[in-house]
Scaffold this active site. Sequence first.
Site, PDB file in Angstrom:
ATOM      1  N   LYS A 129       0.871  -1.173   0.000  1.00 37.02           N
ATOM      2  CA  LYS A 129       0.000   0.000   0.000  1.00 37.02           C
ATOM      3  C   LYS A 129       0.907   1.222   0.000  1.00 37.02           C
ATOM      4  O   LYS A 129       0.847   2.097   0.885  1.00 37.02           O
ATOM      5  CB  LYS A 129      -0.924  -0.063   1.232  1.00 37.02           C
ATOM      6  N   ASP A 140      -6.662 -15.932   2.342  1.00 34.97           N
ATOM      7  CA  ASP A 140      -8.028 -16.426   2.568  1.00 34.97           C
ATOM      8  C   ASP A 140      -8.888 -16.166   1.333  1.00 34.97           C
ATOM      9  O   ASP A 140      -9.668 -17.017   0.901  1.00 34.97           O
ATOM     10  CB  ASP A 140      -8.675 -15.736   3.781  1.00 34.97           C
ATOM     11  N   ASP A 158      -5.330  -3.196  -2.382  1.00 32.71           N
ATOM     12  CA  ASP A 158      -6.774  -3.136  -2.679  1.00 32.71           C
ATOM     13  C   ASP A 158      -7.040  -3.576  -4.115  1.00 32.71           C
ATOM     14  O   ASP A 158      -7.980  -4.337  -4.392  1.00 32.71           O
ATOM     15  CB  ASP A 158      -7.347  -1.729  -2.410  1.00 32.71           C
ATOM     16  N   ASP A 171      -2.131 -12.471   4.977  1.00 35.90           N
ATOM     17  CA  ASP A 171      -3.175 -13.193   5.717  1.00 35.90           C
ATOM     18  C   ASP A 171      -4.510 -13.029   5.004  1.00 35.90           C
ATOM     19  O   ASP A 171      -5.226 -13.999   4.736  1.00 35.90           O
ATOM     20  CB  ASP A 171      -3.259 -12.634   7.144  1.00 35.90           C
TER      21      ASP A 171
HETATM   22  C1  IPM Z   1      -3.411 -17.751   9.435  1.00 39.96           C
HETATM   23  C2  IPM Z   1      -4.333 -17.425  10.582  1.00 39.96           C
HETATM   24  C3  IPM Z   1      -3.519 -16.838  11.716  1.00 39.96           C
HETATM   25  C4  IPM Z   1      -2.881 -15.577  11.220  1.00 39.96           C
HETATM   26  C5  IPM Z   1      -4.318 -16.561  13.011  1.00 39.96           C
HETATM   27  C6  IPM Z   1      -5.083 -17.774  13.484  1.00 39.96           C
HETATM   28  C7  IPM Z   1      -3.442 -16.032  14.110  1.00 39.96           C
HETATM   29  O1  IPM Z   1      -5.348 -16.603  10.177  1.00 39.96           O
HETATM   30  O2  IPM Z   1      -2.474 -18.553   9.633  1.00 39.96           O
HETATM   31  O3  IPM Z   1      -3.646 -17.241   8.339  1.00 39.96           O
HETATM   32  O4  IPM Z   1      -3.496 -14.503  11.259  1.00 39.96           O
HETATM   33  O5  IPM Z   1      -1.730 -15.640  10.776  1.00 39.96           O
HETATM   34 MG    MG Z   2      -5.402 -16.284   8.082  1.00 36.17          MG
END
Ligand code: IPM
Ligand code: MG
Length: 362
Positions: A195, A255, A227, A251
């Site tokens: 960013k 996801d 973003d 992180d």
């Molecule tokens: C990940 C998880 C962890 C993180 C959490 C559970 C602390 O979300 O491994 O991606 O944020 O790194």
């Molecule tokens: Mg995570």
Amino acid sequence: MKKIAVLLGDGCGVEIVESAIRVLDKVSNVYNLNLEYDYAPIGGRAYKEAGVPLPDKTVETCLKSDAVLLGAVGDWQYDSLAPELRPERALLGIRKKLNLFANLRPVKVFDELLNSSPLKPTIAKDVDIMIVRELTGDVYFGEPKGIIKKTTADNREIRVGFNNMIYDEDEITRIAHVAFKAAQKRRKKVCCVDKANVLDVSRLFREVVAQVAKQYPDVELTNMYVDNCAMQLVLNPKQFDVILTGNIFGDILSDEASTIAGSLGMLPSASMSDGKTPFLYEPIHGSAPDLAGKNVVNPIATILSASMMLEYSFDEKLAANSINKAIKAVLKENNRTKDIYETGLNLCSTTKITDLIIDKIS
Ligand code: IPM
Ligand code: MG
């Protein structure tokens, strides 16, 4: 003999690691790997047994081993604990103690699961991204941090919370090398995600990455704001080869990227150090306490993590491949856990899909 520290953790961690170990035992038999396991508690389980989420003994067990296999930590019953006693703290603690600064999160879409992806099959097909997430810095560990009181201009006392997004040049340099080296073994492209239009820390990140890039003239470096990257991941994920980014952006983006592959239950990860401490392997998903103990969760992310362990820690590429091929074959025969199930296919429990994978390993 190869010694693996096994940290089951909480919730579904127990079932998924059990599945991965059964798969490893089969591979070990076929490829003569001679694996030995050393179990140690982490997370809520450790808090219950020892009063802390990451006991020193667990860290010692990890340090004495050649690799670490971890399930997941966390459960609602621990939500009211003080921050330093919460299971998640153990995960950050073990990453720091083992100096696991490089987190590799491959996002590979199996053709068999194209229908499970929320993206159109034409967009999701052949996506193959390696997210290289820095894992021991950033707002996750930055000081100062906390929640303190302050007095407002109109004389009210209110609380203020803060964390420090911070990276030094050495931290950026070492993670950049990991990303460029990974790209050299792939399609030779690194996209640095930050960013830098707003944050000073990102500006430095971008600058240092560009410096390191000079040592890798065969790799193409591009830059993208986080973003925009979040948008591009669903618009045109095939444009990415290696994504290099900091801890918090990595992180979030990992996801998001996992959904392209059909389920969070499909994504493995490897966390690596400078080689002086053992690497750690874990699925990217959490402990899913609502699903735990019901024999319904998808163990594939953890089994793929075990496969990454064979490849990265033990240099057993053939054995690792045999696991990957077995998973593909089981999916091809329309076997699915609940998270990736479609009407008409064979709905499998955690143990059932593990049995099927084991049967295919030869
Ligand atoms: C990940 C998880 C962890 C993180 C959490 C559970 C602390 O979300 O491994 O991606 O944020 O790194
Ligand atoms: Mg995570």
